[in-house]
Design a protein around this motif. Structure first.
Motif, short mmCIF file in Angstrom:
data_model
loop_
_atom_site.label_atom_id
_atom_site.label_comp_id
_atom_site.label_asym_id
_atom_site.label_seq_id
_atom_site.Cartn_x
_atom_site.Cartn_y
_atom_site.Cartn_z
N ASP A 178 21.72 61.31 15.22
CA ASP A 178 21.98 60.97 13.81
C ASP A 178 23.32 60.24 13.66
O ASP A 178 23.42 59.25 12.93
N GLY A 179 24.33 60.73 14.35
CA GLY A 179 25.63 60.08 14.29
C GLY A 179 25.59 58.68 14.88
O GLY A 179 26.23 57.76 14.35
N LEU A 180 24.84 58.53 15.97
CA LEU A 180 24.71 57.22 16.60
C LEU A 180 24.02 56.25 15.65
O LEU A 180 24.45 55.10 15.50
N ARG A 181 22.95 56.68 15.01
CA ARG A 181 22.22 55.80 14.10
C ARG A 181 23.10 55.38 12.92
O ARG A 181 23.08 54.22 12.50
N ALA A 182 23.88 56.31 12.40
CA ALA A 182 24.75 55.99 11.26
C ALA A 182 25.81 54.97 11.68
O ALA A 182 26.08 54.01 10.95
N ARG A 183 26.41 55.17 12.85
CA ARG A 183 27.45 54.25 13.31
C ARG A 183 26.86 52.88 13.64
O ARG A 183 27.46 51.83 13.36
N ALA A 184 25.67 52.89 14.25
CA ALA A 184 25.00 51.62 14.59
C ALA A 184 24.68 50.84 13.32
O ALA A 184 24.86 49.61 13.27
N GLN A 185 24.23 51.53 12.29
CA GLN A 185 23.89 50.86 11.04
C GLN A 185 25.12 50.20 10.43
O GLN A 185 25.04 49.09 9.87
N GLU A 186 26.27 50.83 10.55
CA GLU A 186 27.51 50.24 10.05
C GLU A 186 27.84 48.93 10.76
O GLU A 186 28.50 48.05 10.20
N MET A 187 27.39 48.80 12.02
CA MET A 187 27.63 47.58 12.80
C MET A 187 26.47 46.60 12.71
O MET A 187 26.44 45.59 13.41
N GLY A 188 25.48 46.93 11.86
CA GLY A 188 24.35 46.03 11.65
C GLY A 188 23.22 46.21 12.63
O GLY A 188 22.33 45.36 12.71
N ALA A 189 23.22 47.31 13.39
CA ALA A 189 22.26 47.48 14.47
C ALA A 189 21.28 48.61 14.19
O ALA A 189 21.55 49.53 13.42
N GLU A 190 20.14 48.52 14.86
CA GLU A 190 19.19 49.62 14.89
C GLU A 190 19.25 50.25 16.28
O GLU A 190 19.60 49.59 17.26
N VAL A 191 18.91 51.53 16.38
CA VAL A 191 18.90 52.24 17.65
C VAL A 191 17.48 52.21 18.20
O VAL A 191 16.52 52.56 17.52
N SER A 192 17.37 51.75 19.46
CA SER A 192 16.09 51.73 20.15
C SER A 192 16.11 52.80 21.23
O SER A 192 16.91 52.72 22.18
N LEU A 193 15.28 53.82 21.07
CA LEU A 193 15.21 54.90 22.05
C LEU A 193 14.12 54.61 23.06
O LEU A 193 12.99 54.28 22.69
N SER A 194 14.46 54.71 24.33
CA SER A 194 13.48 54.44 25.38
C SER A 194 13.83 55.26 26.61
O SER A 194 15.01 55.38 26.98
N ALA A 195 12.82 55.83 27.25
CA ALA A 195 13.03 56.64 28.45
C ALA A 195 13.29 55.71 29.63
O ALA A 195 12.36 55.23 30.27
N VAL A 196 14.56 55.45 29.89
CA VAL A 196 14.94 54.50 30.95
C VAL A 196 15.63 55.19 32.12
O VAL A 196 16.15 54.52 33.01
#
Length: 314
Positions: free
Chosen positions: A273-291
């Protein structure tokens, strides 16, 4: 369609190696822009003796992009070979010596790297982020465990990477360093620019400290993808949450915009949740993938990372 994509991948060391190996499955239009702050091992010895760019991370990037023919793979192994023993050659990688020799003969770091790329049949180009060797320094709290609250300056890539303290910020010497013009142009020409994975302060951040590169990252028409590490709370980023990694980027380049942040769910954990909020502030979406590589914990799986890159870029 993906074969025509132009991708600039920024970083150094094993993180950039992993990214480049994955990108080979996505596009032939790869340009690696490599940090030149290493001061340890073979690279450190060569830069001190001959006042040249440290060749180690550049060598690794070239090896990652080698052709998969017998010729390319044999030359990759030759470049990566290290001489044993404690003599004058002990610990040196053959590729470092070849690169240093070509720089001495040609007098041009880019021309020398391009020639090694031709030898390897490299599927892409490798460029230094700067045309002069740089020293990286950092502001660290608790570098001396006996004085955990004291803030001091730590100089050198090896010292910074191994400090037991908390890294608060980094800088380069000289400041500013002279950017590699071809690297700057590669960022402007790219369809995608990839930052990370890698040691956050000594492999990812240095590019943001070169003004011309930072300006290119801010103003390029390319989309910007940040690849998070598989292990987020260790080494230089000890104690960091996933969102803290993005915060560090903002602190070193306030106007940097991101489009996508790629992360493995197992690495992010309850910090999503914190990552998504911070990413949104930078204009980004979070892509989750099992890498993650199931056989080598803490590392990226080449084919899974390639699939994630492909899905994002398409």
């Amino acid at each position: 369609m993906t074969r025509r994509l132009q991708v600039a991948a920024l970083g150094g060391g094993h993180g950039l190696y992993a990214s480049l190996q994955a990108l080979q499955h996505v596009t032939d239009g790869i340009t690696a822009v490599v940090t030149v702050a290493d001061d340890g091992g073979s690279s450190g010895r060569l830069r001190e003796e001959f006042d040249i760019l440290p060749p180690g991370d550049l060598r690794m990037a070239l090896a990652a992009l080698c052709s998969t023919t017998d010729w390319g793979l044999q030359w990759r192994d030759a470049l990566q070979h290290r001489f044993p023993g404690d003599g004058p050659l002990g610990g040196h990688a053959l590729g470092n010596l070849i690169i240093a020799s070509l720089w001495d003969l040609l007098g041009d770091p880019v021309a020398g790297l391009d020639l090694v790329g031709r030898l390897l049949g490299a599927r892409g180009r490798v460029l230094p982020m700067a045309i002069e060797p740089v020293r990286i320094g950092g502001t660290v709290r608790g570098d001396d465990p006996e004085r955990p609250d004291e803030v001091e300056q730590v100089v050198g890539q090896v010292r910074l990477a191994t400090s037991p303290g908390q890294v608060l910020g980094v800088h380069l010497d000289p400041d500013p360093p002279a950017a590699c013009a071809e690297a700057v142009q590669a960022i402007y020409d790219a369809d995608w620019v990839i930052l990370g994975p890698g040691s956050w302060f000594t492999s990812v951040m240095p590019h943001l400290l070169v003004p011309e590169l930072r300006e290119a990252l801010v103003h390029t028409r390319a989309r910007r993808l940040l690849t998070l590490n598989m292990v987020l709370d260790s080494g230089e980023s000890r104690g960091f949450t996933p969102a803290d990694h993005l915060q560090v980027l903002t602190e070193h380049a306030a106007d940097l915009h991101l489009d996508v942040v790629l992360a493995d769910p197992s690495a992010v954990g309850d910090g999503l949740d914190g990552l998504r909020a911070r990413a949104q502030e930078m204009g980004a979406e979070v892509s989750l993938s099992a890498v993650a590589d199931p056989d080598h914990p803490g590392t990226h799986d080449t084919l899974r990372l390639a699939a994630a890159y492909r899905d994002i870029m398409e």
